[in-house]
Scaffold this active site. Structure first.
Site, PDB file in Angstrom:
ATOM      1  N   THR A   1       0.819  -1.217   0.000  1.00  0.00           N
ATOM      2  CA  THR A   1       0.000   0.000   0.000  1.00  0.00           C
ATOM      3  C   THR A   1       0.851   1.264   0.000  1.00  0.00           C
ATOM      4  O   THR A   1       0.328   2.365   0.119  1.00  0.00           O
ATOM      5  CB  THR A   1      -1.029   0.062   1.154  1.00  0.00           C
ATOM      6  OG1 THR A   1      -0.375   0.307   2.405  1.00  0.00           O
ATOM      7  CG2 THR A   1      -1.838  -1.214   1.238  1.00  0.00           C
TER       8      THR A   1
ATOM      9  N   LYS B   1       2.007   2.478   7.095  1.00  0.00           N
ATOM     10  CA  LYS B   1       0.704   2.418   7.753  1.00  0.00           C
ATOM     11  C   LYS B   1       0.084   1.024   7.747  1.00  0.00           C
ATOM     12  O   LYS B   1      -0.724   0.688   8.624  1.00  0.00           O
ATOM     13  CB  LYS B   1      -0.263   3.407   7.093  1.00  0.00           C
ATOM     14  CG  LYS B   1       0.030   4.865   7.361  1.00  0.00           C
ATOM     15  CD  LYS B   1      -0.351   5.260   8.781  1.00  0.00           C
ATOM     16  CE  LYS B   1      -0.307   6.776   8.966  1.00  0.00           C
ATOM     17  NZ  LYS B   1      -0.752   7.187  10.315  1.00  0.00           N
TER      18      LYS B   1
ATOM     19  N   GLY C   1       2.505  10.850  15.831  1.00  0.00           N
ATOM     20  CA  GLY C   1       3.468  10.225  16.722  1.00  0.00           C
ATOM     21  C   GLY C   1       3.382   8.720  16.821  1.00  0.00           C
ATOM     22  O   GLY C   1       4.138   8.104  17.585  1.00  0.00           O
TER      23      GLY C   1
ATOM     24  N   SER D   1       8.904   7.104   5.080  1.00  0.00           N
ATOM     25  CA  SER D   1       7.642   6.586   5.600  1.00  0.00           C
ATOM     26  C   SER D   1       6.660   6.155   4.524  1.00  0.00           C
ATOM     27  O   SER D   1       5.796   5.308   4.778  1.00  0.00           O
ATOM     28  CB  SER D   1       6.980   7.628   6.514  1.00  0.00           C
ATOM     29  OG  SER D   1       6.870   8.870   5.842  1.00  0.00           O
TER      30      SER D   1
END
Length: 316
Positions: A47, A51, A178, A301
């Site tokens: 994806t 996450k 966070g 990320s």
């Protein structure tokens, strides 16, 4: 708070879904920074971002406890991750997005099997609607970061880094709400506490930086940084105590530093990343710490950047 045992359990729970992402390196980047720099490539994750780790951990647990559906409020990576894992586990997912959501983001969520509902323009409007839908559908609301299972799932990034690079001096982590930073902090500080963990925020979205300075959660309101994945207004209630306990430092980077780092990675390393990911590289490239001659990991990320936005970043 979560502990290393929670992260180890998360790793087992998500092992059949996520992939171990590589550590990338560039001699030119290392030379520019005066450190040996590695990039943890979560943009190559399923994806397109980290996450999926937290989402898989949370959604799988919800299904085991009898949830018939899941909901989330997101216009980006979190929504895509929830839609993907829910589809994989055979339950419906509804993702509440803003009315002005980019077409590419809506299409990505739908491609992963999620149902999209629009609601307002801000997270304060989307979140209550997603929670309401979960109650109506005998489902579970999946928070983007302020949840123990989400944090534990994200912490598996930290475990991988320690295994992939036996000697590491510091890890740079982008900071939004966070969740990623709290998970990585727990994994690293409870395994190898000598390793420094440094959070990185855009100057225009410095809620965590300001909160740590004032020793309490601070709300900064809406922001307009190009690092759209980091546009939270204040740290999470569950994530912030972990940051207070463990983080070595939080540094800030400018919009131009983010843009230049984004372009460097695209041009020199041939990697498509998000501006949010470029924050950690900017912190290293523009010497936001006194680290020299060290082995550093900067976490990328995610890589779900809108093509129109990418063109603007390159030509600006």
């Amino acid at each position: 708070m979560i502990g290393i045992a929670d992260i180890a359990a998360a790793r087992e729970r998500i092992a059949d879904t996520i992939r171990q992402t590589p550590l990338l390196s560039s001699r030119q980047l290392s030379a520019l920074c005066g450190n040996e720099v590695f990039l943890k490539g979560e943009h190559l994750q399923k994806t397109g971002s980290f996450k999926i780790r937290g989402a898989t951990n949370k959604v799988r647990q919800a299904v085991q406890e009898g949830a018939e559906s899941v909901t989330a409020a997101s216009s980006g990576n979190h929504g895509q991750a929830v839609a993907y894992i829910a589809h994989k586990l055979g339950i419906p997912a509804t993702i509440v997005v803003p009315e002005d959501v980019a077409a590419c983001k809506r299409e990505a969520i739908e491609a992963y099997g999620g149902k999209v509902e629009t609601c307002g323009l801000t997270s304060t409007q989307r979140l209550p609607r997603a929670i309401e839908l979960a109650k109506q559908q005998n489902g579970v609301f999946i928070p983007p970061y302020d949840d123990l299972l989400i944090m534990a799932g994200q912490g598996t990034v930290g475990l991988e880094i320690l295994e992939q690079l036996e000697e590491v001096d510091a890890v740079f982590v982008p900071v939004g709400g966070g969740g990623l930073l709290a998970g990585v902090l727990t994994a690293i500080k409870e395994t190898r506490p000598s390793v420094q963990v440094i959070g990185v925020e855009p100057q225009l979205a410095s809620d965590t930086y300001q909160s740590l300075q004032q020793n309490r959660p601070v709300s900064i309101g809406a922001t307009s940084t190009i690092a759209d994945g980091l546009r939270t207004s204040q740290p999470g209630e569950l994530t912030f105590p972990v940051l207070q306990k463990y983080v070595d430092d939080v540094v800030l980077v400018t919009e131009e530093e983010i843009r230049q780092s984004f372009c460097f990675v695209l041009e020199r390393m041939k990697q498509v990343i998000e501006p949010s990911s470029a924050t950690t590289i900017a912190a290293v490239m523009y010497e936001k710490t006194a680290l020299r001659g060290k082995r550093i990991v900067a976490i990328i990320s995610g890589g779900n950047v809108d093509l129109a936005a990418m063109a603007g970043l390159i030509t600006r």
